[in-house]
Scaffold this motif. Structure first.
Motif, short mmCIF file in Angstrom:
data_model
loop_
_atom_site.label_atom_id
_atom_site.label_comp_id
_atom_site.label_asym_id
_atom_site.label_seq_id
_atom_site.Cartn_x
_atom_site.Cartn_y
_atom_site.Cartn_z
N UNK A 54 0.75 -1.33 0.04
CA UNK A 54 -0.22 0.12 0.17
C UNK A 54 0.81 1.26 0.16
N UNK A 55 1.93 1.17 0.58
CA UNK A 55 2.89 2.14 0.96
C UNK A 55 3.49 2.68 -0.60
N UNK A 56 3.81 1.80 -1.24
CA UNK A 56 4.44 1.60 -2.41
C UNK A 56 4.10 0.53 -3.49
N UNK A 57 3.14 0.61 -4.29
CA UNK A 57 2.80 -0.62 -5.15
C UNK A 57 3.95 -0.97 -6.02
N UNK A 58 4.98 -0.13 -6.52
CA UNK A 58 5.71 -0.53 -7.35
C UNK A 58 6.88 -1.47 -6.68
N UNK A 59 6.82 -1.42 -5.36
CA UNK A 59 7.79 -2.24 -4.62
C UNK A 59 7.93 -3.57 -4.83
N UNK A 60 9.22 -4.30 -5.19
CA UNK A 60 9.19 -5.64 -5.33
C UNK A 60 9.33 -6.41 -4.00
N UNK A 61 8.30 -7.15 -3.86
CA UNK A 61 8.01 -7.58 -2.41
C UNK A 61 8.81 -9.06 -2.31
N UNK A 62 9.25 -9.58 -3.57
CA UNK A 62 9.44 -11.08 -3.89
C UNK A 62 8.62 -12.02 -3.14
N UNK A 63 9.01 -13.19 -2.81
CA UNK A 63 8.13 -14.33 -2.32
C UNK A 63 8.39 -14.53 -0.73
N UNK A 64 7.27 -14.44 -0.07
CA UNK A 64 7.46 -14.52 1.23
C UNK A 64 8.41 -13.66 2.04
N UNK A 70 15.90 -5.95 2.37
CA UNK A 70 15.74 -4.78 1.08
C UNK A 70 14.56 -4.14 1.03
N UNK A 71 13.59 -4.61 1.16
CA UNK A 71 12.12 -4.24 0.93
C UNK A 71 11.49 -3.79 2.11
N UNK A 72 11.74 -4.31 3.42
CA UNK A 72 10.73 -4.06 4.60
C UNK A 72 11.19 -2.82 5.30
N UNK A 73 10.39 -1.78 5.65
CA UNK A 73 10.40 -0.60 6.56
C UNK A 73 11.62 -1.13 7.85
N UNK A 74 12.31 -0.39 8.23
CA UNK A 74 13.15 -0.55 9.46
C UNK A 74 12.23 -0.79 10.71
N UNK A 75 11.13 -0.41 10.75
CA UNK A 75 10.34 -0.83 12.07
C UNK A 75 9.94 -1.99 11.99
N UNK A 76 9.70 -2.88 10.67
CA UNK A 76 9.15 -4.00 10.64
C UNK A 76 10.41 -4.97 10.78
N UNK A 77 11.63 -4.54 10.29
CA UNK A 77 12.80 -5.43 10.57
C UNK A 77 12.85 -5.50 12.01
N UNK A 78 12.74 -4.38 12.77
CA UNK A 78 13.03 -4.49 14.35
C UNK A 78 12.20 -5.40 14.90
N UNK A 79 10.96 -5.39 14.40
CA UNK A 79 9.89 -6.30 14.88
C UNK A 79 9.91 -7.67 14.61
N UNK A 80 10.53 -8.08 13.57
CA UNK A 80 10.99 -9.49 13.62
C UNK A 80 11.99 -10.14 14.61
N UNK A 81 12.70 -9.07 14.90
CA UNK A 81 13.79 -9.46 16.10
C UNK A 81 13.16 -9.58 17.26
N UNK A 82 12.03 -8.76 17.56
CA UNK A 82 11.33 -8.80 18.99
C UNK A 82 10.19 -10.02 18.67
N UNK A 83 9.76 -10.53 17.83
CA UNK A 83 8.89 -11.44 17.21
C UNK A 83 9.58 -12.92 17.55
N UNK A 84 10.82 -13.02 18.04
CA UNK A 84 11.62 -14.34 17.80
C UNK A 84 11.97 -14.61 19.66
N UNK A 85 10.95 -14.95 20.19
CA UNK A 85 10.96 -15.01 21.71
C UNK A 85 11.89 -16.28 22.23
N UNK A 86 12.60 -16.04 23.23
CA UNK A 86 13.07 -17.46 23.85
C UNK A 86 11.97 -18.06 24.64
#
Length: 146
Positions: A54-64, A70-86
């Protein structure tokens, strides 16, 4: 993404967030961890991809998650780190809360951009952040939250 796809994914996400929280409370940490690592992360990626598109319809999001860095916003990348609980209750709770806050933000942003109405449910938010709050899983399956 159409209205029905979004609504279904949102309700399923709410169900899995509460399910994981219930499992943590019951001491079923491995089940909670698996729910976060598999089911919730799948919804997380789906919502991130929708928002990025929605933010950039031309952005190549690849598969899964290919080339996510390369394509994800920095806040999303930081969340993935937080989304990996011990594998402990405190870390699972912390991760679940971080995911739910980020997901509510993403869902609200998608709702605003697409015009698909989204009812932010305070009961569910309170339940995820407050140990005394109660919400049943059947209420999500039956009630229309979006």
């Amino acid at each position: 993404m159409n209205r029905q796809t979004f609504n279904t994914a949102y309700k399923d996400l709410l169900f899995h967030l509460i399910y994981a929280k219930n499992k943590i409370r019951a001491g079923e940490l491995l089940t909670a961890k698996n729910t976060i690592d598999v089911s919730i992360r799948e919804y997380l990626m789906k919502f991130i991809r929708w928002e990025e598109h929605l933010n950039d319809p031309e952005k190549d999001l690849w598969h899964r998650a290919r080339h996510f860095e390369k394509w994800a916003d920095e806040s999303h990348q930081l969340l993935i780190k937080d989304a990996s609980p011990k594998y402990n209750a405190k870390d699972l709770e912390k991760s679940l809360l971080a995911i739910s806050r980020h997901m509510f933000r993403i869902a609200n942003n998608i709702s605003r951009q697409t015009g698909v109405p989204l009812e932010y449910n305070k009961d569910i938010s309170d339940y995820l952040s407050n140990p005394a709050t109660k919400v049943s899983l059947t209420s999500i399956r039956k009630k229309e939250y979006v």
